[in-house]
Scaffold this motif. Structure first.
Motif, PDB file in Angstrom:
ATOM      1  N   ARG A 254      58.758  33.815  46.962  1.00  0.00           N
ATOM      2  CA  ARG A 254      59.499  34.131  48.181  1.00  0.00           C
ATOM      3  C   ARG A 254      60.431  35.319  48.010  1.00  0.00           C
ATOM      4  NH1 ARG A 254      61.261  28.119  50.483  1.00  0.00           N
ATOM      5  NH2 ARG A 254      59.119  27.350  50.831  1.00  0.00           N
ATOM      6  N   GLN A 255      60.882  35.554  46.793  1.00  0.00           N
ATOM      7  CA  GLN A 255      61.761  36.685  46.526  1.00  0.00           C
ATOM      8  C   GLN A 255      60.996  37.971  46.244  1.00  0.00           C
ATOM      9  OE1 GLN A 255      62.269  33.583  45.051  1.00  0.00           O
ATOM     10  NE2 GLN A 255      63.840  33.149  46.629  1.00  0.00           N
ATOM     11  N   GLY A 256      59.669  37.912  46.266  1.00  0.00           N
ATOM     12  CA  GLY A 256      58.866  39.092  46.001  1.00  0.00           C
ATOM     13  C   GLY A 256      58.582  39.332  44.536  1.00  0.00           C
ATOM     14  N   ASN A 257      58.957  38.397  43.675  1.00  0.00           N
ATOM     15  CA  ASN A 257      58.683  38.525  42.253  1.00  0.00           C
ATOM     16  C   ASN A 257      57.319  37.941  41.912  1.00  0.00           C
ATOM     17  OD1 ASN A 257      61.298  39.624  41.790  1.00  0.00           O
ATOM     18  ND2 ASN A 257      62.147  37.549  41.812  1.00  0.00           N
ATOM     19  N   LEU A 258      56.757  38.413  40.843  1.00  0.00           N
ATOM     20  CA  LEU A 258      55.434  37.972  40.426  1.00  0.00           C
ATOM     21  C   LEU A 258      55.458  36.497  40.032  1.00  0.00           C
ATOM     22  CD1 LEU A 258      52.483  38.828  39.729  1.00  0.00           C
ATOM     23  CD2 LEU A 258      53.298  39.271  37.409  1.00  0.00           C
ATOM     24  N   VAL A 259      54.488  35.737  40.514  1.00  0.00           N
ATOM     25  CA  VAL A 259      54.370  34.333  40.141  1.00  0.00           C
ATOM     26  C   VAL A 259      54.010  34.243  38.658  1.00  0.00           C
ATOM     27  CG1 VAL A 259      53.084  32.207  40.557  1.00  0.00           C
ATOM     28  CG2 VAL A 259      53.701  33.682  42.468  1.00  0.00           C
ATOM     29  N   PRO A 260      54.722  33.420  37.883  1.00  0.00           N
ATOM     30  CA  PRO A 260      54.463  33.381  36.434  1.00  0.00           C
ATOM     31  C   PRO A 260      53.050  32.963  36.071  1.00  0.00           C
ATOM     32  CG  PRO A 260      56.565  32.327  36.974  1.00  0.00           C
ATOM     33  CD  PRO A 260      55.866  32.578  38.263  1.00  0.00           C
ATOM     34  N   GLU A 261      52.518  31.942  36.735  1.00  0.00           N
ATOM     35  CA  GLU A 261      51.200  31.426  36.401  1.00  0.00           C
ATOM     36  C   GLU A 261      50.149  31.999  37.339  1.00  0.00           C
ATOM     37  OE1 GLU A 261      50.456  29.624  33.828  1.00  0.00           O
ATOM     38  OE2 GLU A 261      52.536  29.427  33.157  1.00  0.00           O
ATOM     39  N   ASN A 262      49.182  32.698  36.751  1.00  0.00           N
ATOM     40  CA  ASN A 262      48.077  33.284  37.521  1.00  0.00           C
ATOM     41  C   ASN A 262      48.569  34.193  38.647  1.00  0.00           C
ATOM     42  OD1 ASN A 262      46.153  31.847  35.963  1.00  0.00           O
ATOM     43  ND2 ASN A 262      46.395  30.053  37.280  1.00  0.00           N
ATOM     44  N   GLY A 263      49.630  34.936  38.352  1.00  0.00           N
ATOM     45  CA  GLY A 263      50.143  35.856  39.362  1.00  0.00           C
ATOM     46  C   GLY A 263      49.257  37.069  39.559  1.00  0.00           C
ATOM     47  N   ILE A 264      48.550  37.479  38.509  1.00  0.00           N
ATOM     48  CA  ILE A 264      47.639  38.616  38.584  1.00  0.00           C
ATOM     49  C   ILE A 264      46.212  38.116  38.391  1.00  0.00           C
ATOM     50  CG2 ILE A 264      46.937  40.791  37.534  1.00  0.00           C
ATOM     51  CD1 ILE A 264      49.543  41.017  39.015  1.00  0.00           C
ATOM     52  N   VAL A 265      45.360  38.412  39.340  1.00  0.00           N
ATOM     53  CA  VAL A 265      43.951  38.011  39.267  1.00  0.00           C
ATOM     54  C   VAL A 265      43.098  39.271  39.421  1.00  0.00           C
ATOM     55  CG1 VAL A 265      42.112  36.598  40.252  1.00  0.00           C
ATOM     56  CG2 VAL A 265      44.465  35.751  40.250  1.00  0.00           C
ATOM     57  N   VAL A 266      42.468  39.677  38.334  1.00  0.00           N
ATOM     58  CA  VAL A 266      41.537  40.809  38.377  1.00  0.00           C
ATOM     59  C   VAL A 266      40.181  40.284  38.822  1.00  0.00           C
ATOM     60  CG1 VAL A 266      40.438  42.647  37.054  1.00  0.00           C
ATOM     61  CG2 VAL A 266      42.792  41.974  36.540  1.00  0.00           C
ATOM     62  N   MET A 267      39.672  40.798  39.925  1.00  0.00           N
ATOM     63  CA  MET A 267      38.423  40.291  40.474  1.00  0.00           C
ATOM     64  C   MET A 267      37.263  40.685  39.551  1.00  0.00           C
ATOM     65  SD  MET A 267      39.999  38.954  42.834  1.00  0.00           S
ATOM     66  CE  MET A 267      38.584  38.058  43.430  1.00  0.00           C
ATOM     67  N   PRO A 268      36.616  39.699  38.905  1.00  0.00           N
ATOM     68  CA  PRO A 268      35.534  40.045  37.970  1.00  0.00           C
ATOM     69  C   PRO A 268      34.276  40.491  38.696  1.00  0.00           C
ATOM     70  CG  PRO A 268      35.723  37.661  38.198  1.00  0.00           C
ATOM     71  CD  PRO A 268      36.829  38.256  39.019  1.00  0.00           C
ATOM     72  N   TRP A 269      33.535  41.386  38.055  1.00  0.00           N
ATOM     73  CA  TRP A 269      32.257  41.884  38.569  1.00  0.00           C
ATOM     74  C   TRP A 269      32.392  42.373  40.016  1.00  0.00           C
ATOM     75  CZ3 TRP A 269      29.588  42.388  34.386  1.00  0.00           C
ATOM     76  CH2 TRP A 269      29.673  41.435  33.368  1.00  0.00           C
ATOM     77  N   THR A 270      33.517  43.045  40.289  1.00  0.00           N
ATOM     78  CA  THR A 270      33.775  43.535  41.641  1.00  0.00           C
ATOM     79  C   THR A 270      34.420  44.913  41.552  1.00  0.00           C
ATOM     80  OG1 THR A 270      34.111  41.265  42.445  1.00  0.00           O
ATOM     81  CG2 THR A 270      34.905  43.054  43.839  1.00  0.00           C
ATOM     82  N   TYR A 271      33.878  45.868  42.316  1.00  0.00           N
ATOM     83  CA  TYR A 271      34.425  47.222  42.347  1.00  0.00           C
ATOM     84  C   TYR A 271      34.333  47.758  43.771  1.00  0.00           C
ATOM     85  CZ  TYR A 271      34.141  47.155  37.256  1.00  0.00           C
ATOM     86  OH  TYR A 271      34.300  46.817  35.932  1.00  0.00           O
ATOM     87  N   VAL A 272      35.161  48.743  44.037  1.00  0.00           N
ATOM     88  CA  VAL A 272      35.108  49.479  45.295  1.00  0.00           C
ATOM     89  C   VAL A 272      34.656  50.902  44.982  1.00  0.00           C
ATOM     90  CG1 VAL A 272      36.403  50.397  47.240  1.00  0.00           C
ATOM     91  CG2 VAL A 272      36.886  48.090  46.404  1.00  0.00           C
ATOM     92  N   SER A 273      33.567  51.321  45.581  1.00  0.00           N
ATOM     93  CA  SER A 273      33.055  52.673  45.404  1.00  0.00           C
ATOM     94  C   SER A 273      33.546  53.529  46.562  1.00  0.00           C
ATOM     95  CB  SER A 273      31.527  52.673  45.367  1.00  0.00           C
ATOM     96  OG  SER A 273      31.020  53.979  45.203  1.00  0.00           O
ATOM     97  N   CYS A 274      34.263  54.599  46.248  1.00  0.00           N
ATOM     98  CA  CYS A 274      34.849  55.453  47.277  1.00  0.00           C
ATOM     99  C   CYS A 274      33.764  56.286  47.960  1.00  0.00           C
ATOM    100  CB  CYS A 274      35.903  56.359  46.650  1.00  0.00           C
ATOM    101  SG  CYS A 274      36.654  57.508  47.805  1.00  0.00           S
TER     102      CYS A 274
END
Length: 516
Positions: A254-274
């Motif tokens: 709620r304060q805008g800080n990163l959630v400690p557990e699983n706050g960052i999720v890198v999407m596997p096998w997924t890319y955006v081609s420009c």
């Protein structure tokens, strides 16, 4: 366009006023995404073999910062320092973001104080070797380790700045998702666009013709070209058509800080081609091995981001392992690449499950299809060269291949049994028609002694239970095994030999009664 330029210059003036009276971090923190510069902390480490004193290091960093400002303008707000710790550990590919952020906190540096932290290590062993790596604080993501070398010390600042520019990881927000099309808002996009126009104008104004040199003094080193000095690389933060970006989810509290557990999720096998970049927005295509790689609805606490990909290797070693147990490599699986002209076979995995995937000059993202026995097992989009090696956990197709081999052999037995019973039934029928009832009885007895289709059906059901009893069997493989046996069951339903056998026995009995 003039109104837009005036607005931009007014904003730049406001930014410069803020930057003049406050620190870079404080000023850039409150600016909109499109005009906020990348707050960059640069750590430079020089090895003892460089023999640099403090005065030379100060001159080098000052030259680096002056050239950076002259060639990238307001895109970067840099803070260049001598590295407070050895960088050898962090210039490897196996360190975690958690350990690095903990080290930053121990040094009194807030993780969100900067947008980027760039690590540069310089050593001298004949040539001047430069190692570079970048850490994005918002996504807690490491870039690849990039290396280069120069022969002359006078080229160090230009070569270092070229690494900082060319290997810079652009950051964007995913603003719209209409699978497979996505729209992205690039950070500092207005600054990047304006700097690009300014650079083009300066290049046009700097064009000059000089008379040819008649005599060359070979005792002096040749001067650097103006393009190398003034523009040592592409504008940092720029994304060209055909480049790839990797989607990353960031979950905040709620304060805008990163959630400690699983706050960052890198999407596997997924890319955006420009596909297109008009200077304000990036239009791209999301290529993923998953049906729903990103959540469809927006969440206030979840940021959908995309980080640029800068490959550091010539190829990527793809390793295929069993989905249920990674210790088991999968050999002999065919890997195809989806190309504009159709699928291209890249090869088959070796005994260790590995296969090198080289870069495609036409596109940064290569979509791979893994097949076994003609069946599609996985769809794996990758950027060759992004990782030195990557492991793909896919279903083990060996049980299905064994089941397919059994069903094929069983079907041959079924065809042979049905053919033999049909031949014997025709002989019985012929003997009854000729009145040779003793011979008809003999052939009928042999027909009844032959193996029946019901016995083969029992074997098929028993084998099916054996193949499907493994609880670790992948659902997709289990479904395909079940389909194989279902086809066998449909073949059994076509058999009418038992009904024919009963009719022949009845005909023989009636013929025998008629002779009496």
């Amino acid at each position: 366009m003039n109104l837009r330029l005036k607005t931009f210059r007014w904003l730049c003036g406001a930014c410069l006023a803020l930057l003049w009276g406050a620190s870079c971090a404080q000023a850039a923190e409150n600016l909109p995404w499109e005009i906020a510069p990348y707050r960059t902390l640069v750590w430079i480490e020089t090895q003892p073999d460089c023999h640099w004193d403090d005065a030379f290091f100060t001159r080098f960093t000052q030259t680096l910062n002056d050239t950076r400002y002259a060639t990238s303008g307001a895109v970067l707000a840099t803070d260049i320092r001598h590295a407070p710790l050895p960088l050898a550990r962090w210039l490897t590919g196996n360190v975690t973001a958690t350990s690095f952020t903990a080290r930053l906190k121990s040094l009194g540096i807030g993780v969100e104080q900067y947008d980027r932290i760039q690590l540069i290590s310089i050593e001298h062993d004949g040539d001047w070797a430069i190692a570079f790596r970048e850490f994005d604080t918002l996504t807690r993501s490491w870039g690849s380790v990039h290396r280069t070398s120069v022969r002359q010390r006078s080229l160090l600042s230009t070569a270092t700045l070229r690494l900082m520019y060319d290997k810079f990881l652009p950051l964007a927000k995913i603003t719209d998702v209409e699978k497979p099309n996505v729209a992205l808002a690039l950070k500092a996009t207005t600054l990047v666009e304006e700097e690009g126009r300014s650079r083009e104008q300066r290049i046009r104004e700097a064009v000059a013709f000089a008379p040819p040199v008649d005599e060359v003094d070979w005792s002096k080193l040749p001067p650097l070209g103006s393009s190398e000095v003034l523009y040592p690389g592409q504008i940092p933060g720029h994304v060209s058509v055909g480049e790839a970006m990797q989607p990353i989810l960031r979950r905040n509290d709620r304060q805008g800080n990163l959630v400690p557990e699983n706050g960052i999720v890198v999407m596997p096998w997924t890319y955006v081609s420009c596909n297109a970049n008009d200077g304000l927005q990036i239009r791209g295509t999301m290529i993923s091995g998953y049906t729903q790689p990103l959540p469809g609805r927006r969440n206030v606490r979840t940021q959908r981001l995309a980080l640029g990909v800068r490959p550091a290797y010539d190829d990527t070693e793809l390793k295929l392992v069993d989905k249920s147990t990674e210790a088991m490599p999968l050999a002999g699986y065919e890997v195809y690449s989806k190309d504009p002209d159709g699928p291209t076979l890249l090869g088959a995995s070796d005994a260790s499950g590995g296969l090198p995937i080289v870069k495609d000059p036409q596109s940064a993202v290569r979509t791979l299809y893994v097949r076994s026995g003609g069946n599609l097992l996985a769809r794996l989009p990758i950027v060759p060269g992004h990782d030195q090696a990557i492991t793909a956990r896919i279903p083990n197709d060996s049980p299905r291949l064994l089941a397919e081999g059994f069903v094929e052999g069983w079907r041959d037995q079924l065809v042979d049994t049905m053919a033999r019973r049909q031949i014997l039934a025709q002989r019985v029928q012929r003997k009854i028609e000729l009145g040779e009832l003793d011979d008809a009885k003999k052939w009928l007895v042999q027909l009844r002694s032959e193996r029946t289709v019901n016995e083969l059906a029992f074997d098929l059901r028993s084998a099916k239970g054996q193949f499907l009893k493994d609880s670790k069997l992948d659902p997709m493989i289990k479904r395909r095994i079940d389909e194989l046996f279902e086809k066998g069951q449909r073949l059994i339903a076509q058999d009418k030999s038992l009904f024919v056998e009963g009719n022949l026995a009845k005909q023989l009995e009636e013929a025998q009664n008629a002779q009496r």
